[in-house]
Scaffold this active site. Structure first.
Site, PDB file in Angstrom:
ATOM      1  N   ASP A   1      -4.085  32.793  87.136  1.00 12.20           N
ATOM      2  CA  ASP A   1      -5.391  33.447  87.187  1.00 12.20           C
ATOM      3  C   ASP A   1      -5.569  33.898  88.644  1.00 12.20           C
ATOM      4  O   ASP A   1      -5.813  33.073  89.529  1.00 12.20           O
ATOM      5  CB  ASP A   1      -6.465  32.434  86.770  1.00 12.20           C
ATOM      6  CG  ASP A   1      -7.882  32.930  87.031  1.00 12.20           C
ATOM      7  OD1 ASP A   1      -8.059  34.101  87.432  1.00 12.20           O
ATOM      8  OD2 ASP A   1      -8.826  32.139  86.825  1.00 12.20           O
TER       9      ASP A   1
ATOM     10  N   GLU B   1      -8.688  38.528  81.273  1.00  8.69           N
ATOM     11  CA  GLU B   1      -9.233  37.189  81.528  1.00  8.69           C
ATOM     12  C   GLU B   1     -10.007  36.618  80.324  1.00  8.69           C
ATOM     13  O   GLU B   1      -9.801  35.468  79.958  1.00  8.69           O
ATOM     14  CB  GLU B   1     -10.114  37.202  82.781  1.00  8.69           C
ATOM     15  CG  GLU B   1      -9.273  37.320  84.043  1.00  8.69           C
ATOM     16  CD  GLU B   1     -10.060  37.726  85.272  1.00  8.69           C
ATOM     17  OE1 GLU B   1     -11.297  37.739  85.220  1.00  8.69           O
ATOM     18  OE2 GLU B   1      -9.414  38.034  86.291  1.00  8.69           O
TER      19      GLU B   1
ATOM     20  N   ASP C   1     -18.201  35.783  81.967  1.00 10.94           N
ATOM     21  CA  ASP C   1     -17.368  35.467  83.127  1.00 10.94           C
ATOM     22  C   ASP C   1     -17.987  36.017  84.410  1.00 10.94           C
ATOM     23  O   ASP C   1     -17.930  37.217  84.669  1.00 10.94           O
ATOM     24  CB  ASP C   1     -15.968  36.067  82.891  1.00 10.94           C
ATOM     25  CG  ASP C   1     -15.035  35.814  84.069  1.00 10.94           C
ATOM     26  OD1 ASP C   1     -15.471  35.199  85.052  1.00 10.94           O
ATOM     27  OD2 ASP C   1     -13.872  36.227  83.979  1.00 10.94           O
TER      28      ASP C   1
ATOM     29  N   LYS D   1      -9.496  41.589  95.787  1.00 12.93           N
ATOM     30  CA  LYS D   1      -9.239  41.972  94.390  1.00 12.93           C
ATOM     31  C   LYS D   1     -10.142  43.136  93.970  1.00 12.93           C
ATOM     32  O   LYS D   1      -9.775  43.936  93.124  1.00 12.93           O
ATOM     33  CB  LYS D   1      -9.465  40.751  93.492  1.00 12.93           C
ATOM     34  CG  LYS D   1      -9.222  41.015  92.023  1.00 12.93           C
ATOM     35  CD  LYS D   1      -9.287  39.721  91.250  1.00 12.93           C
ATOM     36  CE  LYS D   1      -9.547  39.931  89.789  1.00 12.93           C
ATOM     37  NZ  LYS D   1      -9.648  38.672  89.063  1.00 12.93           N
TER      38      LYS D   1
END
Ligand code: AMP
Length: 565
Positions: free
Chosen positions: A6, A145, A168, A68
């Site tokens: 992850d 994800e 999330d 990211k």
């Protein structure tokens, strides 16, 4: 063995599938989470994780985080005089995770499944894959994800026939996904999200409130000071889990400045951010044609769902308590490990078929007719709607606009705006058509979107049957294999700080920072302990190192507790 990774905005972690099922692999410091932070130190060594974060407090100009968010873009980060793309910085994180996993599992790791936000488009997915390659990992699969989280909850817990809403909220991104598990098919029904919303924004609120209440203009602080203030705000934010009032203390221009804030006031500050959460939730439900009451499980992923304000908001919004049986930080990594086991055809995991959706609408540019019969250019015509299950194909017909028109240009666009200019141009094609009266000639534009998110466009001239095809492979920053290996070689000159000496380096960095922050007697005692530890390290005597390390650790803990900074 294939490991699951992850690769998070704030933290990254990896997991494997062993005899007891999916398990998180602790890093060299014995912790499950490795902060996604990279520094290049004075000697040109790459620091990753907690050590980089600590180093960054003193050397923000040599440190990068939250990269990211810019994966797959042209943004460059200057660290120690050299420029790096987000995917290269991510490669350093992946390299550290890989090395830690090798040390823990005692075997060489060359393959991985890596997760990305559902909202990542093709370009960002490819950049993530390249980051894996740059780290010397063959990326077996890029998985969304929420799909990974649903796998962790649905399969790992051996549930069947469930409708999940995966909520999330990570450090920098927010994703909502609706998934349906039925027997062995896990279908993504809809995804929505916000690439610019995350736990960090909830921290920023406290930073801004502190500056405002103390009349400090933001640009008055140096990068280092801002970093320190951010660290204090982060701790205060987390403290809301246990108390109704928190405070931030920070010395500025040799004066102690403070902020006391109640949970109630903080919640008021959070309202605009919570409002931003609501929209993608509603959009995902309406795209999936599912009512809120039909959701069986709300699954929480991402560290920011721990924030009590966010948690309470979720309970109110969904009128149910979310399932938190799996640690929200670990669900995605555990799911990637299960997916890795499926890839390895591990008999202990049942094979599931994953179906995904395209996260953006794909369409073309057209002119639309005004009331007076003239044409207005620049409009967007959707061809494949967002959240259509892939693989899929769809066709739209476009006609000539004026007499004797000889060519039709097809712009291939991705996005949700009514106007072509506001959407992302993926490519364009031009076809010749026979001269004819306006509207008599036409082309059929077919978009074919495959399981790997590759878009193929086919334009067929209706009257002649001529066909032109093009595969859209993302933007020009796609590297060829040769370029990847060249860049890999360049990056391999940069040595990662030896991971087995990670704990010592971290301790020294922490000690140096605290030395700068404290004064008087405490400072002298700390200096003594630091010197003893450095001497022990150069002696290479195991016992002496252990003893000096323990004493230095105790000293640091004591200073932290007493708040003498
Ligand atoms: P992730 O990217 O999933 O690692 O999420 C990291 C985000 O979660 C950061 O913004 C953290 O501040 C936040 N976070 C982690 N733990 C907590 C906690 N106990 N309370 C509040 N926020 C947290």
């Amino acid at each position: 063995m294939i490991i699951g990774i992850d690769l998070g905005t704030t933290n990254s972690l990896c997991a494997y599938y062993g005899d007891e099922g999916a398990r998180v692999i602790p890093n060299r410091l014995g912790k499950p989470l490795t902060p996604s932070v990279v520094s290049i130190d004075g000697q040109g060594l790459v620091l990753v994780g907690e050590t980089a974060r600590e180093y960054g407090l003193m050397h923000p100009d040599r440190t990068a985080s939250v990269f990211k968010r810019f994966m797959g873009t042209d943004k460059k980060y200057m660290l120690g005089g050299r420029a790096y793309h987000a995917e290269e910085l991510s490669a350093f994180v992946l390299r550290a995770l890989k090395e830690d996993a090798q040390a823990y599992l005692n075997e060489e790791i060359t393959e991985a499944v890596i997760s990305v936000p559902a909202y990542f488009d093709d370009k960002r997915r490819k950049a993530t894959k390249r980051a894996g390659e740059l780290a010397g990992l063959k990326v077996e699969r890029i998985i969304s994800e929420p799909t990974a989280a649903a796998i962790a909850y649905g399969l790992y817990e051996k549930k069947s026939s469930t409708r999940f809403l995966v909520f999330d909220l990570g450090g920098g991104t927010f994703d909502v996904s609706i998934l349906e598990l039925f027997e062995n098919i896990l279908e993504v029904r809809a995804v929505a999200g916000d690439n610019y919303l995350g736990g960090e924004d909830f921290t920023e609120l406290l930073v801004n409130e502190f500056l405002e209440k103390n009349n400090i203009p933001e640009d008055a602080l140096s990068l280092r000071e801002l970093g320190r203030l951010h660290k204090e705000a982060e701790a205060a934010k987390r403290a809301f889990s246990d108390s109704d009032e928190v405070s931030i203390a920070f010395s500025y221009n040799n004066e102690n400045k403070e902020l006391h804030i109640s949970l109630k006031d903080y919640e008021t500050l959070c309202e605009p951010l919570l409002e931003k959460i609501r929209r993608p939730v509603q959009r995902s439900l309406s795209d999936a044609h599912i009512r809120l009451s039909e959701i069986d499980e709300v699954v929480l992923v991402g560290g920011a769902t721990r924030l009590s304000t966010v948690h309470n908001f979720i309970v109110k919004l969904f009128r149910k308590f979310p399932d938190t049986s799996i640690n929200p930080d670990e669900a995605v990594a555990l799911g990637t490990a299960v997916q890795a086991a499926m890839k390895e055809r591990n008999e202990a995991v049942k094979e599931v078929i994953l179906t995904d959706v395209c996260s953006f609408t794909l369409g073309t540019e057209v002119s639309v007719e005004r009331a007076d019969g003239s044409y207005e250019p620049g409009h967007f015509m959707p061809i494949i709607d967002r959240n259509t299950v892939i693989q899929t194909s769809s066709t739209q017909r476009v006609r000539t606009l004026y007499d004797n028109q000889e060519r039709i240009r097809v712009n291939i666009l991705q996005g949700e705006s009514r106007f072509a200019d506001n959407n992302l141009l993926l490519g364009s094609m031009t076809v010749n058509v026979p001269k004819n009266a306006a509207g008599e000639e036409a082309v059929d534009i077919t978009y074919i979107y495959d399981i790997n998110s590759l878009l193929e466009v086919e334009v067929k001239v209706v009257s002649t049957g001529d066909v032109k095809k093009q595969v859209i492979k993302g933007k020009s920053n796609d590297m060829s294999e040769a370029e990847v290996s060249r860049r890999m070689e360049e990056l391999s000159y940069l040595k990662i700080h030896p991971r087995d000496r990670e704990e010592n380096r971290l301790l020294l960095l922490k000690g140096e920072r605290m030395y700068e922050e404290c004064t008087g007697n405490t400072r002298m005692k700390l200096d003594f302990r630091l010197r003893r530890f450095e001497e022990a390290l150069s002696s290479h005597e195991h016992e002496q190192i252990e003893d000096a390390r323990r004493r230095l650790k105790e000293q640091l803990e004591e200073i932290e507790k007493s708040g003498n900074k």
